[in-house]
Design an enzyme around this catalytic site. Structure first.
Site, PDB file in Angstrom:
ATOM      1  N   GLU A 153      20.422   2.917  58.992  1.00  0.00           N
ATOM      2  CA  GLU A 153      19.365   2.425  58.108  1.00  0.00           C
ATOM      3  C   GLU A 153      19.039   0.958  58.362  1.00  0.00           C
ATOM      4  O   GLU A 153      19.849   0.198  58.898  1.00  0.00           O
ATOM      5  CB  GLU A 153      19.766   2.590  56.643  1.00  0.00           C
ATOM      6  CG  GLU A 153      20.920   1.707  56.197  1.00  0.00           C
ATOM      7  CD  GLU A 153      21.188   1.779  54.695  1.00  0.00           C
ATOM      8  OE1 GLU A 153      20.220   1.854  53.906  1.00  0.00           O
ATOM      9  OE2 GLU A 153      22.371   1.738  54.323  1.00  0.00           O
ATOM     10  N   GLU A 251      19.667   5.227  44.630  1.00  0.00           N
ATOM     11  CA  GLU A 251      20.578   4.141  44.998  1.00  0.00           C
ATOM     12  C   GLU A 251      20.044   2.847  44.379  1.00  0.00           C
ATOM     13  O   GLU A 251      19.654   1.921  45.085  1.00  0.00           O
ATOM     14  CB  GLU A 251      20.699   4.021  46.523  1.00  0.00           C
ATOM     15  CG  GLU A 251      21.875   3.150  46.943  1.00  0.00           C
ATOM     16  CD  GLU A 251      21.822   2.745  48.400  1.00  0.00           C
ATOM     17  OE1 GLU A 251      22.889   2.677  49.031  1.00  0.00           O
ATOM     18  OE2 GLU A 251      20.714   2.487  48.919  1.00  0.00           O
TER      19      GLU A 251
END
Length: 274
Positions: A153, A251
């Site tokens: 990511e 998240e």
């Protein structure tokens, strides 16, 4: 909330933080979630068997799926964040791979997030990139043995983390795929991409086929949807339309000390999908 049907899960490293870590899977289940993910939940890359058993038992007894787990990445707020590409620390990542794969095999985990690693003063970035490729291939080989995918990511914040855009992540994927590891995918964190100023619409259009997992938080602030200005519903609808049908991880940092209260935007029947 939009009409997309993507399933949500709870990131229990940020959500339900009012509970001790081992109670968070049960708290997520009580809030209606059928699946969770965690950052690496231990202080060291190779925890004791007792610690691992306590963690896996907490997941099993809660009756939730552990859909995602991070590899050990050092101090996430420190200069050693992402040890896999740091020459003096990468052995810790390699030692961690078997532990992660073991947890994954026991619990059926299908996604493992490998933070790429900060740049280190005095070390050639090309050397770090070569080391990262080597270690990602190692991790992917272990993940392939249990039918799982390694995730990479882009990250925001002040740390010297070199992957800031979707294109930079995909360039890493290209190198790893060329080295023989096909099961490495793009973790598309909409919050990080937005904070970094990336073009999210363009990223979805160009790279939807490489997106293997999605995480969300609103921006600014990294709170729950509705606390910022990101059009998260539109982005998720675009992802689904582009062919993504995987998890959407919540998240975010709840804007209230009560995680359940921060979930008022998400009907409970949307929390137990799949």
């Amino acid at each position: 909330m939009s009409d997309h049907l993507l399933p949500y899960l709870a990131n229990c490293s940020l959500l339900f933080a009012e509970e001790p870590l081992l109670r968070r899977p049960a708290a997520a289940r009580a809030a209606g979630f059928g699946a969770v993910e965690f950052w690496w939940p231990f202080a060291v890359p190779v925890p004791s068997d007792r610690e691992v058993d306590a963690f896996t038992t907490a997941i099993e007894e809660a009756g939730v799926t552990l859909a995602g787990l991070n590899f050990f990445a050092g101090d996430l707020a420190g200069p050693d964040c992402g040890v896999l590409s740091i020459p003096g620390r990468s052995a810790e990542f390699r030692d961690n791979i078997d532990v992660v794969a073991g947890i994954g095999e026991r619990l059926g985990v299908r996604g493992f997030n490998a933070l790429y690693g900060n740049r280190v003063d005095g070390v050639d970035p090309a050397r770090q990139d070569d080391l990262a490729t080597e270690n990602l291939v190692r991790a992917a080989k272990a993940a392939a043995g249990i039918g799982a995918t390694v995730l990479v990511e882009a990250v925001s914040g002040p740390k010297p983390y070199p992957l800031r855009t979707a294109t930079q992540v995909v360039s890493v994927l290209d190198r790893v795929h060329a080295a023989g590891a096909a099961n490495v995918g793009f973790l598309c964190d909409l919050y990080h991409l937005a904070v970094n100023g990336d073009d999210i619409d363009a990223a979805i259009e160009r790279y939807a086929g490489q997106i293997a997992h999605v995480q969300i938080a609103d921006a600014p602030g990294r709170g729950e949807p509705g606390t910022g200005t990101l059009d998260l519903d539109r982005y998720l609808g675009a992802l689904e339309a582009a062919g993504y049908h995987g998890w959407v991880s919540l998240e975010y940092k709840p804007s209230t000390a009560d995680t359940v209260k921060s979930l008022d935007w998400l009907p409970e029947d949307r929390r137990s999908a799949r």
